[in-house]
Structure formats: structure tokens, C-alpha cells
Design a protein around this motif. Structure first.
Motif, PDB file in Angstrom:
ATOM      1  N   GLN A  32       4.413  11.485  20.237  1.00  0.00           N
ATOM      2  CA  GLN A  32       5.716  11.271  20.854  1.00  0.00           C
ATOM      3  C   GLN A  32       6.278   9.870  20.628  1.00  0.00           C
ATOM      4  N   THR A  33       5.429   8.900  20.336  1.00  0.00           N
ATOM      5  CA  THR A  33       5.889   7.517  20.237  1.00  0.00           C
ATOM      6  C   THR A  33       5.366   6.865  18.964  1.00  0.00           C
ATOM      7  N   ASP A  34       5.956   5.711  18.639  1.00  0.00           N
ATOM      8  CA  ASP A  34       5.467   4.933  17.509  1.00  0.00           C
ATOM      9  C   ASP A  34       4.014   4.535  17.720  1.00  0.00           C
ATOM     10  N   GLU A  35       3.694   4.203  18.962  1.00  0.00           N
ATOM     11  CA  GLU A  35       2.323   3.789  19.282  1.00  0.00           C
ATOM     12  C   GLU A  35       1.331   4.924  19.036  1.00  0.00           C
ATOM     13  N   ASP A  36       1.732   6.155  19.394  1.00  0.00           N
ATOM     14  CA  ASP A  36       0.874   7.315  19.146  1.00  0.00           C
ATOM     15  C   ASP A  36       0.605   7.473  17.653  1.00  0.00           C
ATOM     16  N   ALA A  37       1.682   7.376  16.858  1.00  0.00           N
ATOM     17  CA  ALA A  37       1.548   7.556  15.412  1.00  0.00           C
ATOM     18  C   ALA A  37       0.724   6.437  14.791  1.00  0.00           C
ATOM     19  N   ALA A  38       0.947   5.213  15.257  1.00  0.00           N
ATOM     20  CA  ALA A  38       0.191   4.071  14.725  1.00  0.00           C
ATOM     21  C   ALA A  38      -1.295   4.227  15.018  1.00  0.00           C
ATOM     22  N   ALA A  39      -1.614   4.688  16.213  1.00  0.00           N
ATOM     23  CA  ALA A  39      -3.020   4.886  16.577  1.00  0.00           C
ATOM     24  C   ALA A  39      -3.647   5.976  15.722  1.00  0.00           C
ATOM     25  N   PHE A  40      -2.898   7.047  15.457  1.00  0.00           N
ATOM     26  CA  PHE A  40      -3.421   8.136  14.631  1.00  0.00           C
ATOM     27  C   PHE A  40      -3.684   7.651  13.207  1.00  0.00           C
ATOM     28  N   LEU A  41      -2.731   6.913  12.639  1.00  0.00           N
ATOM     29  CA  LEU A  41      -2.907   6.408  11.280  1.00  0.00           C
ATOM     30  C   LEU A  41      -4.072   5.428  11.200  1.00  0.00           C
ATOM     31  N   ALA A  42      -4.213   4.626  12.230  1.00  0.00           N
ATOM     32  CA  ALA A  42      -5.326   3.674  12.249  1.00  0.00           C
ATOM     33  C   ALA A  42      -6.666   4.407  12.235  1.00  0.00           C
ATOM     34  N   ALA A  43      -6.699   5.549  12.900  1.00  0.00           N
ATOM     35  CA  ALA A  43      -7.932   6.337  12.923  1.00  0.00           C
ATOM     36  C   ALA A  43      -8.214   6.981  11.563  1.00  0.00           C
ATOM     37  N   GLN A  44      -7.159   7.259  10.801  1.00  0.00           N
ATOM     38  CA  GLN A  44      -7.329   7.861   9.482  1.00  0.00           C
ATOM     39  C   GLN A  44      -7.665   6.822   8.415  1.00  0.00           C
ATOM     40  N   ALA A  45      -7.232   5.587   8.623  1.00  0.00           N
ATOM     41  CA  ALA A  45      -7.389   4.540   7.612  1.00  0.00           C
ATOM     42  C   ALA A  45      -8.854   4.304   7.261  1.00  0.00           C
ATOM     43  N   GLU A  46      -9.056   3.986   5.983  1.00  0.00           N
ATOM     44  CA  GLU A  46     -10.387   3.663   5.481  1.00  0.00           C
ATOM     45  C   GLU A  46     -10.320   2.274   4.850  1.00  0.00           C
ATOM     46  N   PRO A  47     -10.692   1.244   5.605  1.00  0.00           N
ATOM     47  CA  PRO A  47     -10.505  -0.134   5.137  1.00  0.00           C
ATOM     48  C   PRO A  47     -11.114  -0.394   3.766  1.00  0.00           C
ATOM     49  N   VAL A  48     -10.324  -1.034   2.913  1.00  0.00           N
ATOM     50  CA  VAL A  48     -10.771  -1.433   1.575  1.00  0.00           C
ATOM     51  C   VAL A  48     -10.886  -2.954   1.578  1.00  0.00           C
ATOM     52  N   GLU A  49     -12.054  -3.442   1.217  1.00  0.00           N
ATOM     53  CA  GLU A  49     -12.322  -4.875   1.333  1.00  0.00           C
ATOM     54  C   GLU A  49     -11.373  -5.706   0.480  1.00  0.00           C
ATOM     55  N   LYS A  50     -11.157  -5.304  -0.767  1.00  0.00           N
ATOM     56  CA  LYS A  50     -10.271  -6.040  -1.661  1.00  0.00           C
ATOM     57  C   LYS A  50      -9.254  -5.079  -2.255  1.00  0.00           C
ATOM     58  N   ILE A  51      -7.999  -5.203  -1.844  1.00  0.00           N
ATOM     59  CA  ILE A  51      -6.950  -4.290  -2.298  1.00  0.00           C
ATOM     60  C   ILE A  51      -6.404  -4.755  -3.640  1.00  0.00           C
ATOM     61  N   GLU A  52      -6.661  -3.963  -4.674  1.00  0.00           N
ATOM     62  CA  GLU A  52      -6.235  -4.325  -6.024  1.00  0.00           C
ATOM     63  C   GLU A  52      -5.382  -3.246  -6.681  1.00  0.00           C
ATOM     64  N   THR A  53      -5.627  -1.976  -6.340  1.00  0.00           N
ATOM     65  CA  THR A  53      -4.942  -0.881  -7.021  1.00  0.00           C
ATOM     66  C   THR A  53      -4.047  -0.116  -6.055  1.00  0.00           C
ATOM     67  N   SER A  54      -3.262   0.802  -6.626  1.00  0.00           N
ATOM     68  CA  SER A  54      -2.392   1.629  -5.798  1.00  0.00           C
ATOM     69  C   SER A  54      -3.191   2.544  -4.877  1.00  0.00           C
ATOM     70  N   ARG A  55      -4.338   3.010  -5.334  1.00  0.00           N
ATOM     71  CA  ARG A  55      -5.188   3.832  -4.463  1.00  0.00           C
ATOM     72  C   ARG A  55      -5.662   3.012  -3.264  1.00  0.00           C
ATOM     73  N   ASP A  56      -6.069   1.788  -3.510  1.00  0.00           N
ATOM     74  CA  ASP A  56      -6.556   0.927  -2.430  1.00  0.00           C
ATOM     75  C   ASP A  56      -5.506   0.770  -1.333  1.00  0.00           C
ATOM     76  N   VAL A  57      -4.255   0.575  -1.737  1.00  0.00           N
ATOM     77  CA  VAL A  57      -3.174   0.351  -0.771  1.00  0.00           C
ATOM     78  C   VAL A  57      -3.061   1.517   0.198  1.00  0.00           C
ATOM     79  N   VAL A  58      -3.042   2.730  -0.338  1.00  0.00           N
ATOM     80  CA  VAL A  58      -2.793   3.908   0.493  1.00  0.00           C
ATOM     81  C   VAL A  58      -4.013   4.264   1.338  1.00  0.00           C
ATOM     82  N   VAL A  59      -5.172   4.293   0.724  1.00  0.00           N
ATOM     83  CA  VAL A  59      -6.387   4.646   1.466  1.00  0.00           C
ATOM     84  C   VAL A  59      -6.632   3.650   2.588  1.00  0.00           C
TER      85      VAL A  59
END
Length: 284
Positions: A17-44
Motif C-alpha cells: 500500500q505504501t512506498d515503505e512497503d514496496a521498499a521493504a519488499f525490494l530490500a528483502a529480494q535484493a542480493e548484495p553484490v560486493e563490487k558493482i561492475e556490470t549491468s547484472r550486478d546493478v539489478v541483482v
């Protein structure tokens, strides 16, 4: 495109229902990449593997002929992921079409007694006596120098235009097709952009290709290194200014290209004013 809260609710059968809800959901899906170099790294790193594979992987492979892991991070960084309901591609305050279309806009810009328009003429076929003291070149920089260090890679597009006997084909101006099994990347229906009202409609399918007119410089470190060799040659030329996607080998949007052109004009105008003032002072 782009991914927003509506996307998340529809794809995952959620009720965020809110931006906060969506942000929390995306944060749960995110898979941190230590060094972002490629387009795949950015999205994952931002939204995780599932959304990456659903929206970005196949589309990027079709568009660029390369996997996102082979492309610079700038490519997918251009496509935002939002937590609100805004479904616009860009967030610029002012977004509009020229009132009479781009063709008429350029016709009016070129309608000046100091401008001669020569279509179908290749710059390289001109004699030195036919060249101006200063040239603004917006073609491929590697072609200008005869591909001295080898050709720079570009991607092209092939278009299939259709006129349909129906009022509307799709609900929005542009629909993207990320599935690799679909040969085209998107379909554009123009009346959504122009505001035209008519019983028929015009649409265009876009098919990425390695052959054809150069449209997109391919952002990869090795391509940028090759471009730098041509840029070094360009910097030695006082009689030519290289501009645009092809002249500077950068993936610009239209507004960025216009900004580049206006900034170049301002620098030229200042330089000419200084030269004119110096000449006037010398004459006195």
C-alpha cells in the motif's frame, strides 16, 4: 517498464500500500553484490535474481546481443525501479512532443538563409575547398578516421511499421517484451504520444540487430578503451567538433544530446566573442 509498486503487486500477488512497503519488499529480494561492475550486478544488487531474470536478462540479451554480465553498469542503471505508482519511464518535470512533430521542428530550425541542406552527401566525399573552417561532426568517430584502430562496435535496429484498421492496439504508448523467445523488444503505438484521434492506428515493432545504421554505442570497457584512441585523434583537430552518440561514443538520451549541443554552442559563442573583441582591440 519501469518496475513500480503496481508491478510488484501484480507479479507477486501482493497488496503493498505504501512506498515503505514496496521498499521493504525490494530490500528483502535484493542480493548484495560486493563490487558493482556490470549491468547484472546493478539489478541483482537492487532487486534480486527473480526480477532481474523476469525483466532485464532477456531484454538486454536481445537489445545488445550480450548478456548483462558483459555490459557496463550504466546500461541497466538507466532503467529505474520505483516504490510508488509512477509508471513513467522518465521523471523529468516537463515531458512533451513538438506540437507539429519532430520533422516540422527540424524543418523550421533549418529554414535560414545561412543554412544549405545537402542530403545524401557523404562528408568524406567533400573536397577540402568545400569544407567550412569549423565542422560539427555527429557521425561515427571511427569512420571519420577511416577505422584506423579498427571499427567501434554498435547496435542497430530494424523497424516493422503497420497501420491497423482498429482504433487502438495497446493501452499505452510503448510495451516492452523481455522474453527472449519474442524476436522484437518493443511495440510503439504513436497516437498515445501525439494525442491524435482516428479510427485507425499506427504501430512499430523494433528488432535489434548487429547490422544496419549505428544506433547504440555498446558500453563495455574494451570498447571505451578503443574509443579513447579515436578521442585522442579528435583532440588534435581544431577544425572539427565531435558531438552526439556516435561522435562521442556515449549512450545519450535525446535531452542529453540537446544539452551537449547547447553547451557546445555557448562555448563557441564565448570563444568567438573573445576573438572578435581581441580583433577589435588590435584594430584600434
Amino acid at each position: 517498464m519501469p518496475i513500480n509498486r503496481t508491478t510488484l503487486n501484480g507479479l507477486y500477488d501482493l497488496n503493498l500500500q505504501t512506498d515503505e512497503d514496496a521498499a521493504a519488499f525490494l530490500a528483502a529480494q535484493a542480493e548484495p553484490v560486493e563490487k558493482i561492475e556490470t549491468s547484472r550486478d546493478v539489478v541483482v544488487n537492487a532487486v534480486g535474481t527473480h526480477l532481474y531474470e523476469t525483466f532485464f536478462q532477456g531484454y538486454t540479451r536481445k537489445q545488445w546481443g550480450l548478456d548483462p554480465s558483459e555490459l557496463d553498469k550504466s546500461v541497466t542503471s538507466r532503467v529505474p525501479t520505483r516504490t510508488n505508482l509512477d509508471d513513467r519511464y522518465f521523471l523529468d518535470s516537463f515531458q512533451a512532443m513538438p506540437r507539429d512533430g519532430f520533422t516540422r521542428m527540424f524543418e523550421k530550425m533549418l529554414d535560414h538563409p545561412n543554412i544549405d541542406l545537402a542530403l545524401g552527401a557523404d562528408y568524406h566525399d567533400l573536397k577540402p575547398s568545400e569544407l567550412a573552417p569549423l565542422t560539427v561532426y555527429t557521425g561515427p568517430i571511427d569512420a571519420f578516421f577511416g577505422h584506423r584502430f579498427g571499427p567501434l562496435p554498435y547496435r542497430s535496429l530494424h523497424f516493422r511499421h503497420e497501420i491497423l484498421d482498429q482504433r487502438r492496439f495497446q493501452e499505452v504508448a510503448v510495451v516492452n517484451y523481455p522474453d527472449e523467445a519474442v524476436p522484437y523488444t518493443r511495440i510503439t503505438e504513436y497516437k498515445h504520444l501525439t494525442g491524435q484521434v482516428a479510427p485507425r492506428t499506427s504501430i512499430t515493432y523494433e528488432y535489434p540487430s548487429a547490422e544496419g545504421d549505428p544506433y547504440y554505442p555498446i558500453p563495455r570497457p574494451e570498447n571505451q578503451a578503443l574509443y579513447k584512441k579515436y578521442e585522442a585523434l579528435a583532440n588534435q583537430r581544431d577544425d572539427v567538433i565531435f558531438l552526439g552518440r556516435l561522435g562521442t561514443y556515449r549512450y545519450y538520451n535525446m535531452d542529453q544530446v540537446v544539452g551537449q549541443a547547447l553547451a557546445t554552442y555557448r562555448r563557441l559563442a564565448e570563444r568567438m566573442a573573445i576573438q572578435t573583441g581581441a580583433a577589435s582591440t588590435a584594430a584600434e
